[in-house]
Design a protein around this motif. Structure first.
Motif, PDB file in Angstrom:
ATOM      1  N   ILE A  22       0.911  -1.129  -0.015  1.00  0.00           N
ATOM      2  CA  ILE A  22      -0.099  -0.129   0.073  1.00  0.00           C
ATOM      3  C   ILE A  22       1.142   1.134  -0.176  1.00  0.00           C
ATOM      4  CG2 ILE A  22      -1.477   1.339   1.353  1.00  0.00           C
ATOM      5  CD1 ILE A  22      -2.876  -0.946  -0.124  1.00  0.00           C
ATOM      6  N   HIS A  23       0.368   2.161  -0.651  1.00  0.00           N
ATOM      7  CA  HIS A  23       1.187   3.447  -1.043  1.00  0.00           C
ATOM      8  C   HIS A  23       0.342   4.781  -0.335  1.00  0.00           C
ATOM      9  CE1 HIS A  23       4.551   1.226  -3.011  1.00  0.00           C
ATOM     10  NE2 HIS A  23       3.466   0.727  -3.569  1.00  0.00           N
ATOM     11  N   GLN A  24      -0.948   4.487  -0.317  1.00  0.00           N
ATOM     12  CA  GLN A  24      -1.699   5.853   0.252  1.00  0.00           C
ATOM     13  C   GLN A  24      -2.539   5.251   1.262  1.00  0.00           C
ATOM     14  OE1 GLN A  24      -3.594   7.475  -3.178  1.00  0.00           O
ATOM     15  NE2 GLN A  24      -2.005   6.788  -4.663  1.00  0.00           N
ATOM     16  N   TRP A  25      -2.961   6.200   2.000  1.00  0.00           N
ATOM     17  CA  TRP A  25      -4.070   5.874   3.029  1.00  0.00           C
ATOM     18  C   TRP A  25      -5.127   6.590   3.220  1.00  0.00           C
ATOM     19  CZ3 TRP A  25      -2.376   1.618   5.357  1.00  0.00           C
ATOM     20  CH2 TRP A  25      -1.006   1.363   5.186  1.00  0.00           C
ATOM     21  N   GLY A  26      -6.266   5.892   3.368  1.00  0.00           N
ATOM     22  CA  GLY A  26      -7.531   6.505   3.503  1.00  0.00           C
ATOM     23  C   GLY A  26      -7.775   7.363   4.858  1.00  0.00           C
ATOM     24  N   GLU A  27      -8.818   8.065   4.854  1.00  0.00           N
ATOM     25  CA  GLU A  27      -8.887   8.851   5.952  1.00  0.00           C
ATOM     26  C   GLU A  27      -9.618   8.061   7.361  1.00  0.00           C
ATOM     27  OE1 GLU A  27      -8.051  12.169   6.632  1.00  0.00           O
ATOM     28  OE2 GLU A  27      -7.250  12.192   4.528  1.00  0.00           O
ATOM     29  N   ARG A  28     -10.513   7.093   7.042  1.00  0.00           N
ATOM     30  CA  ARG A  28     -10.987   6.503   8.239  1.00  0.00           C
ATOM     31  C   ARG A  28     -10.814   4.856   7.812  1.00  0.00           C
ATOM     32  NH1 ARG A  28     -14.822   9.292  10.919  1.00  0.00           N
ATOM     33  NH2 ARG A  28     -16.021   7.223  11.317  1.00  0.00           N
ATOM     34  N   ILE A  29      -9.963   4.398   8.680  1.00  0.00           N
ATOM     35  CA  ILE A  29      -9.667   3.088   8.406  1.00  0.00           C
ATOM     36  C   ILE A  29      -9.997   2.126   9.891  1.00  0.00           C
ATOM     37  CG2 ILE A  29      -8.094   3.454   6.662  1.00  0.00           C
ATOM     38  CD1 ILE A  29      -5.843   3.252   8.698  1.00  0.00           C
ATOM     39  N   ALA A  30     -10.424   2.934  10.930  1.00  0.00           N
ATOM     40  CA  ALA A  30     -10.623   2.087  12.059  1.00  0.00           C
ATOM     41  C   ALA A  30     -11.548   0.848  11.940  1.00  0.00           C
ATOM     42  CB  ALA A  30     -11.141   3.197  13.191  1.00  0.00           C
ATOM     43  N   TRP A  31     -12.407   0.909  10.916  1.00  0.00           N
ATOM     44  CA  TRP A  31     -13.292  -0.337  10.863  1.00  0.00           C
ATOM     45  C   TRP A  31     -12.629  -1.560  10.372  1.00  0.00           C
ATOM     46  CZ3 TRP A  31     -14.162  -3.156   6.268  1.00  0.00           C
ATOM     47  CH2 TRP A  31     -13.593  -2.470   4.967  1.00  0.00           C
ATOM     48  N   LEU A  32     -11.390  -1.463   9.929  1.00  0.00           N
ATOM     49  CA  LEU A  32     -10.427  -2.313   9.624  1.00  0.00           C
ATOM     50  C   LEU A  32      -9.718  -2.948  10.853  1.00  0.00           C
ATOM     51  CD1 LEU A  32      -8.622  -0.754   6.392  1.00  0.00           C
ATOM     52  CD2 LEU A  32     -10.369  -2.709   6.311  1.00  0.00           C
ATOM     53  N   PHE A  33      -9.793  -2.361  11.788  1.00  0.00           N
ATOM     54  CA  PHE A  33      -8.930  -2.827  12.984  1.00  0.00           C
ATOM     55  C   PHE A  33     -10.096  -3.482  13.955  1.00  0.00           C
ATOM     56  CE2 PHE A  33      -6.076  -0.259  11.136  1.00  0.00           C
ATOM     57  CZ  PHE A  33      -4.817  -0.536  11.664  1.00  0.00           C
ATOM     58  N   ALA A  34     -10.942  -3.073  13.829  1.00  0.00           N
ATOM     59  CA  ALA A  34     -12.120  -3.441  14.752  1.00  0.00           C
ATOM     60  C   ALA A  34     -12.528  -4.879  14.393  1.00  0.00           C
ATOM     61  CB  ALA A  34     -13.542  -2.641  14.684  1.00  0.00           C
ATOM     62  N   ASN A  35     -12.719  -5.759  15.565  1.00  0.00           N
ATOM     63  CA  ASN A  35     -12.808  -7.024  15.465  1.00  0.00           C
ATOM     64  C   ASN A  35     -11.771  -8.179  14.844  1.00  0.00           C
ATOM     65  OD1 ASN A  35     -15.663  -6.557  16.459  1.00  0.00           O
ATOM     66  ND2 ASN A  35     -16.289  -6.037  14.546  1.00  0.00           N
ATOM     67  N   SER A  36     -10.506  -7.470  14.734  1.00  0.00           N
ATOM     68  CA  SER A  36      -9.627  -8.181  14.147  1.00  0.00           C
ATOM     69  C   SER A  36      -8.670  -8.619  15.243  1.00  0.00           C
ATOM     70  CB  SER A  36      -8.636  -7.491  13.169  1.00  0.00           C
ATOM     71  OG  SER A  36      -9.221  -6.949  12.103  1.00  0.00           O
ATOM     72  N   THR A  37      -7.968  -9.788  14.989  1.00  0.00           N
ATOM     73  CA  THR A  37      -7.053 -10.318  16.143  1.00  0.00           C
ATOM     74  C   THR A  37      -5.723 -10.106  15.648  1.00  0.00           C
ATOM     75  OG1 THR A  37      -7.169 -12.828  14.954  1.00  0.00           O
ATOM     76  CG2 THR A  37      -8.566 -12.216  16.945  1.00  0.00           C
ATOM     77  N   SER A  38      -5.444  -9.913  14.268  1.00  0.00           N
ATOM     78  CA  SER A  38      -4.068  -9.828  13.818  1.00  0.00           C
ATOM     79  C   SER A  38      -4.147  -8.578  12.712  1.00  0.00           C
ATOM     80  CB  SER A  38      -3.692 -11.084  12.896  1.00  0.00           C
ATOM     81  OG  SER A  38      -3.846 -12.162  13.873  1.00  0.00           O
ATOM     82  N   ILE A  39      -3.043  -7.909  12.667  1.00  0.00           N
ATOM     83  CA  ILE A  39      -2.712  -6.770  11.982  1.00  0.00           C
ATOM     84  C   ILE A  39      -1.560  -6.744  11.298  1.00  0.00           C
ATOM     85  CG2 ILE A  39      -2.704  -4.413  11.238  1.00  0.00           C
ATOM     86  CD1 ILE A  39      -5.531  -5.173  12.485  1.00  0.00           C
ATOM     87  N   TYR A  40      -1.413  -7.010  10.013  1.00  0.00           N
ATOM     88  CA  TYR A  40      -0.084  -7.208   9.141  1.00  0.00           C
ATOM     89  C   TYR A  40       0.117  -6.149   8.172  1.00  0.00           C
ATOM     90  CZ  TYR A  40      -0.418 -12.065  10.832  1.00  0.00           C
ATOM     91  OH  TYR A  40      -0.441 -13.137  11.798  1.00  0.00           O
ATOM     92  N   PHE A  41       1.189  -5.666   8.120  1.00  0.00           N
ATOM     93  CA  PHE A  41       1.835  -4.711   7.117  1.00  0.00           C
ATOM     94  C   PHE A  41       2.971  -5.161   6.490  1.00  0.00           C
ATOM     95  CE2 PHE A  41      -0.103  -2.331  10.480  1.00  0.00           C
ATOM     96  CZ  PHE A  41      -0.992  -1.413  10.038  1.00  0.00           C
ATOM     97  N   TYR A  42       2.897  -5.399   4.969  1.00  0.00           N
ATOM     98  CA  TYR A  42       3.698  -5.943   4.310  1.00  0.00           C
ATOM     99  C   TYR A  42       4.085  -5.127   3.170  1.00  0.00           C
ATOM    100  CZ  TYR A  42       5.792  -9.620   1.329  1.00  0.00           C
ATOM    101  OH  TYR A  42       6.737 -10.366   0.615  1.00  0.00           O
ATOM    102  N   ARG A  43       5.423  -4.605   3.248  1.00  0.00           N
ATOM    103  CA  ARG A  43       6.074  -3.741   2.150  1.00  0.00           C
ATOM    104  C   ARG A  43       5.091  -2.522   1.872  1.00  0.00           C
ATOM    105  NH1 ARG A  43       7.711  -8.017  -2.419  1.00  0.00           N
ATOM    106  NH2 ARG A  43       5.435  -7.462  -3.072  1.00  0.00           N
ATOM    107  N   CYS A  44       4.678  -1.900   3.156  1.00  0.00           N
ATOM    108  CA  CYS A  44       3.823  -0.506   2.890  1.00  0.00           C
ATOM    109  C   CYS A  44       4.707   0.685   3.078  1.00  0.00           C
ATOM    110  CB  CYS A  44       2.779  -0.651   3.963  1.00  0.00           C
ATOM    111  SG  CYS A  44       1.716  -2.178   3.823  1.00  0.00           S
ATOM    112  N   LYS A  45       4.200   1.649   2.358  1.00  0.00           N
ATOM    113  CA  LYS A  45       4.722   3.230   2.463  1.00  0.00           C
ATOM    114  C   LYS A  45       3.850   3.920   2.815  1.00  0.00           C
ATOM    115  CE  LYS A  45       8.096   2.597  -1.459  1.00  0.00           C
ATOM    116  NZ  LYS A  45       8.509   3.290  -2.769  1.00  0.00           N
TER     117      LYS A  45
END
Length: 443
Positions: free
Chosen positions: A231-254
């Motif tokens: 990923i190279h750009q980010w949205g303004e509202r991403i909290a819903w992606l974290f809610a209810n998740s047990t694992s968060i992974y970032f792979y080769r992100c800028k």
């Protein structure tokens, strides 16, 4: 299966009692004649995985008893015949094929429970009528489909993705949103509530190719995860992606620091993500740090941390403190390939966000951090520490282990010369821990 079959007869006597036909991995088999398949009208299971077929017989939809159709790695398969008549079909696996469109009748598979459409790189669209018709669907895998889009140009979530989440019986979802920008959702509570009913999900932001299989092998066991890839750009509202998740992974992100800044800025509104237990950051080279500080511990249940390839990270606490991490539940931390790392834990005496005691920490793994000099210059207490692994950290001369750790440490792994040069508060600690030392096999 794997019988080295090259050709099947077109005329076969009827086999009305045969319910299972397994022809998988006959890689020289290029055609399934209509007459051959028509002889097996009582089939319930048909597996043609790994065959070189380009199409399936048109009579397939007359096999009304069929329960499972498996087509894995049929890379030459370009089209599927109509499935109108397969009302009893419960499992459809069509993964790694060359199809560009879904067959007619997909939306009429009212008994379908398991649908795998992963890694069909030419698949361009899911017709609007398909998903609403799959009322009994429990499992859906659609990762690795480069052409499919579930977000718009500005990252808005598509109606079709929301329809997928609205399937009443769906409990397992693997899907790639296929966007170069992080999805935005202004009605995030709706999506959060829909995702709550999923028992297992893998939500890929960006495009995941089969070349990332080594990375995927690490994360297969996680149950509710969000993976950001390239990923190279980010949205303004991403909290819903974290809610209810047990694992968060970032792979080769800028732009990782920018994303964290936005999360922290919204911490008053979104609060903590209580379900997140694993944080994995790999190959995000432009991380330079975050200036803001959250007003709460944003990941209070965090148990496992994996950091790899953060080339500007000088101290793990530079990442932990802005997120308000107290790390009271932390069990495992691994920091690898961070050339600027000088210290693992930095205790800010004027800040109560991070405790000096890590009551549940059991494993510390450090590798290829050539400037690392200390776990911490302050007195960090890890009363239940069991495993310490150190490789290619030549300046790390002290482990901050105390007499209390003599009874808890089970294994210390590292090069022999590194162990010989370690500094200790007293020789008794070194002598008591020496039986726990294991020379690294990479030495």
């Amino acid at each position: 299966m794997n019988n080295q079959i090259r050709e099947l007869p077109n005329a076969v006597r009827g086999c009305p009692t045969v319910s299972t036909l397994l022809l998988q991995w006959n890689q020289e088999l290029e055609e399934i004649p209509d007459g051959f398949l028509a002889a097996f009208m009582s089939l319930k299971i048909l597996d043609l995985s790994g065959c070189y077929i380009k199409s399936l017989p048109s009579c397939l939809d007359r096999h009304v008893e069929l329960r499972a159709l498996v087509l894995v790695n049929c890379s030459s398969l370009e089209t599927l015949p109509s499935l109108w008549g397969l009302a009893k079909l419960q499992v459809l696996v069509c993964s790694g094929t060359g199809i560009s469109t879904l067959p007619q009748g997909m939306g009429k598979l009212t008994s379908l429970r398991h649908l795998d459409l992963s890694f069909n790189l030419n698949l361009e669209a899911i017709p609007a009528e398909v998903m609403p018709g799959l009322s009994k669907l429990e499992y859906l895998d659609m990762i690795g489909n480069k052409q499919l889009k579930f977000t718009g140009e500005r990252g808005e979530i598509s109606t079709q993705f929301k329809e997928i989440l609205s399937l009443d019986q769906l409990i397992t979802l693997f899907i790639g949103l296929g966007s170069s920008s992080c999805p935005v959702e202004t009605t995030s509570n709706t999506l959060v509530n829909r995702m709550k009913k999923l028992k297992k999900f893998k939500l890929f932001i960006g495009f995941i190719s089969r070349g990332a299989e080594a990375f995927l092998a690490v994360i297969r066991e996680s149950t509710r995860m969000v993976i950001f890839m390239d990923i190279h750009q980010w949205g303004e509202r991403i909290a819903w992606l974290f809610a209810n998740s047990t694992s968060i992974y970032f792979y080769r992100c800028k732009g990782l620091d920018t994303m964290f800044e936005k999360l922290i800025a919204s911490s008053d509104e979104v609060g903590s993500f209580d379900t997140v237990e694993i944080l994995h950051i790999l190959g995000c080279p432009d991380w330079i740090g975050v200036r803001s500080t959250a007003k709460c511990d944003m990941l209070p249940s965090l148990k496992y941390i994996y950091l790899d390839g953060l080339i500007h990270l000088s101290c793990f606490s530079d990442l932990a403190l802005p997120l308000g991490l107290k790390l009271s539940e932390l069990i495992f931390i691994s920091v690898q390939n961070c050339p600027q790392l000088e210290e693992l834990f930095k205790i800010d005496q004027n800040c109560s966000i991070m405790d000096v005691v890590f009551p549940n920490l059991k494993t510390i793994s450090l590798g290829n951090c050539p400037r690392l000099r200390s776990v911490s210059w302050q007195n960090v207490v890890c009363p239940h520490l069991e495993v310490v692994g150190v490789l290619n950290c030549p300046l790390l001369k002290k482990l901050n282990l105390t007499a209390q750790n003599v009874g808890t440490i089970k294994k210390i792994d590292g090069r022999q010369e590194w162990w010989d040069e370690l500094e200790w508060d007293n020789d008794d600690i070194k002598n008591n821990l020496h039986p726990c030392f294991t020379p690294s096999p990479w030495a």
